[in-house]
Design a protein around this motif. Sequence first.
Motif, mmCIF file in Angstrom:
data_model
loop_
_atom_site.group_PDB
_atom_site.id
_atom_site.type_symbol
_atom_site.label_atom_id
_atom_site.label_comp_id
_atom_site.label_asym_id
_atom_site.label_seq_id
_atom_site.Cartn_x
_atom_site.Cartn_y
_atom_site.Cartn_z
ATOM 1 N N ARG A 90 55.396 -89.006 6.915
ATOM 2 C CA ARG A 90 55.624 -88.927 8.374
ATOM 3 C C ARG A 90 55.870 -87.421 8.851
ATOM 4 O O ARG A 90 56.866 -86.745 8.389
ATOM 5 C CB ARG A 90 56.651 -89.802 8.814
ATOM 6 C CG ARG A 90 56.948 -89.919 10.279
ATOM 7 C CD ARG A 90 57.944 -90.828 10.683
ATOM 8 N NE ARG A 90 57.610 -92.357 10.267
ATOM 9 C CZ ARG A 90 58.258 -92.876 9.434
ATOM 10 N NH1 ARG A 90 59.317 -92.352 8.976
ATOM 11 N NH2 ARG A 90 57.831 -94.082 9.061
ATOM 12 N N THR A 92 56.656 -84.757 11.914
ATOM 13 C CA THR A 92 57.132 -84.491 13.356
ATOM 14 C C THR A 92 57.028 -83.047 13.765
ATOM 15 O O THR A 92 57.369 -82.214 13.011
ATOM 16 C CB THR A 92 58.602 -85.185 13.663
ATOM 17 O OG1 THR A 92 59.679 -84.326 12.711
ATOM 18 C CG2 THR A 92 58.722 -86.620 13.174
ATOM 19 N N CYS A 102 46.692 -82.461 19.779
ATOM 20 C CA CYS A 102 46.322 -83.575 18.970
ATOM 21 C C CYS A 102 44.868 -83.807 18.141
ATOM 22 O O CYS A 102 45.029 -84.176 16.917
ATOM 23 C CB CYS A 102 46.431 -85.088 19.788
ATOM 24 S SG CYS A 102 48.268 -85.231 20.115
ATOM 25 N N ILE A 105 45.001 -81.268 15.138
ATOM 26 C CA ILE A 105 46.190 -81.907 14.118
ATOM 27 C C ILE A 105 45.325 -83.017 13.217
ATOM 28 O O ILE A 105 45.204 -82.913 12.208
ATOM 29 C CB ILE A 105 47.244 -82.536 14.707
ATOM 30 C CG1 ILE A 105 48.194 -81.332 14.991
ATOM 31 C CG2 ILE A 105 48.029 -83.498 13.476
ATOM 32 C CD1 ILE A 105 49.442 -82.017 15.991
ATOM 33 N N ASP A 106 44.670 -83.863 13.910
ATOM 34 C CA ASP A 106 43.734 -84.861 13.574
ATOM 35 C C ASP A 106 42.410 -84.304 12.582
ATOM 36 O O ASP A 106 42.297 -84.727 11.496
ATOM 37 C CB ASP A 106 42.865 -85.591 14.736
ATOM 38 C CG ASP A 106 42.301 -87.057 14.089
ATOM 39 O OD1 ASP A 106 40.917 -86.713 13.985
ATOM 40 O OD2 ASP A 106 42.742 -88.042 13.479
ATOM 41 N N THR A 120 47.494 -91.903 12.023
ATOM 42 C CA THR A 120 48.095 -92.104 13.710
ATOM 43 C C THR A 120 48.970 -90.991 14.086
ATOM 44 O O THR A 120 49.851 -90.362 13.350
ATOM 45 C CB THR A 120 48.554 -93.581 13.699
ATOM 46 O OG1 THR A 120 49.979 -93.765 12.745
ATOM 47 C CG2 THR A 120 47.749 -94.627 13.214
ATOM 48 N N GLN A 121 48.808 -90.623 15.345
ATOM 49 C CA GLN A 121 49.709 -89.925 16.150
ATOM 50 C C GLN A 121 50.461 -90.629 17.199
ATOM 51 O O GLN A 121 49.720 -91.459 18.003
ATOM 52 C CB GLN A 121 48.992 -88.800 16.612
ATOM 53 C CG GLN A 121 48.533 -87.771 15.547
ATOM 54 C CD GLN A 121 47.845 -86.797 16.059
ATOM 55 O OE1 GLN A 121 48.654 -85.792 16.853
ATOM 56 N NE2 GLN A 121 46.551 -86.560 15.844
ATOM 57 N N ASP A 136 55.452 -85.417 18.680
ATOM 58 C CA ASP A 136 54.378 -85.957 17.881
ATOM 59 C C ASP A 136 54.734 -86.387 16.603
ATOM 60 O O ASP A 136 55.182 -85.473 15.619
ATOM 61 C CB ASP A 136 53.032 -84.886 17.960
ATOM 62 C CG ASP A 136 51.760 -85.743 17.444
ATOM 63 O OD1 ASP A 136 51.649 -86.736 17.151
ATOM 64 O OD2 ASP A 136 50.702 -84.908 17.499
ATOM 65 N N ILE A 138 53.320 -87.963 13.277
ATOM 66 C CA ILE A 138 52.282 -87.969 12.649
ATOM 67 C C ILE A 138 52.330 -88.595 11.507
ATOM 68 O O ILE A 138 53.174 -88.359 10.699
ATOM 69 C CB ILE A 138 51.505 -86.651 12.499
ATOM 70 C CG1 ILE A 138 51.594 -85.837 13.806
ATOM 71 C CG2 ILE A 138 49.880 -86.709 11.843
ATOM 72 C CD1 ILE A 138 51.749 -84.368 13.373
#
Length: 171
Positions: A90, A92, A102, A105-106, A120-121, A136, A138
Amino acid sequence: MYDPTIFENLKVAFENQVYDLDNLDRKITITNRVDRMDFAIMARDFAIQFTLTDQPNVTAEIVLGASVNDLAGEILELPGMNLGCSLLVRFTKRIQNVAIQCELIDQALTTIWENEIQLTQTLSFVYEQEASSYLDIIEVKFKSKLNEEHMGDIADFLDHVLETLEVLTGL
């Protein structure tokens, strides 16, 4: 005689290597550690949270878990079960531009982790405060269970976590 479970063996291996990154290599700073037995569902989980040294704005938390089925199956030596531990990382990070950041990041995490993960975000902000930034969270969840055969992969895994922290810090 006590025989440690898959969970115990993996927990110690992760713990040792993460503490080495903090104490010996000084690449990270450990900010939190959890070692919990959940008696409501008879499960174990271990989490260790850290940041890159001198870069506290993005955190990583490695979460290792074992369900009652995995623990009991191993202790009772039940045949034909896919025993092991779940693994989740995880991250953050605060972001300002949801649509752009986003997606970046993906793309970045999909490149780093390839097809091994479910990504998942989750975004949040404090109610009644102007939403100039969002938190966020993640989550990188691994599709397959880990067992002792994966011990040799922990160093490479941690390299990927550090690479992800560096990329997220730059976004």
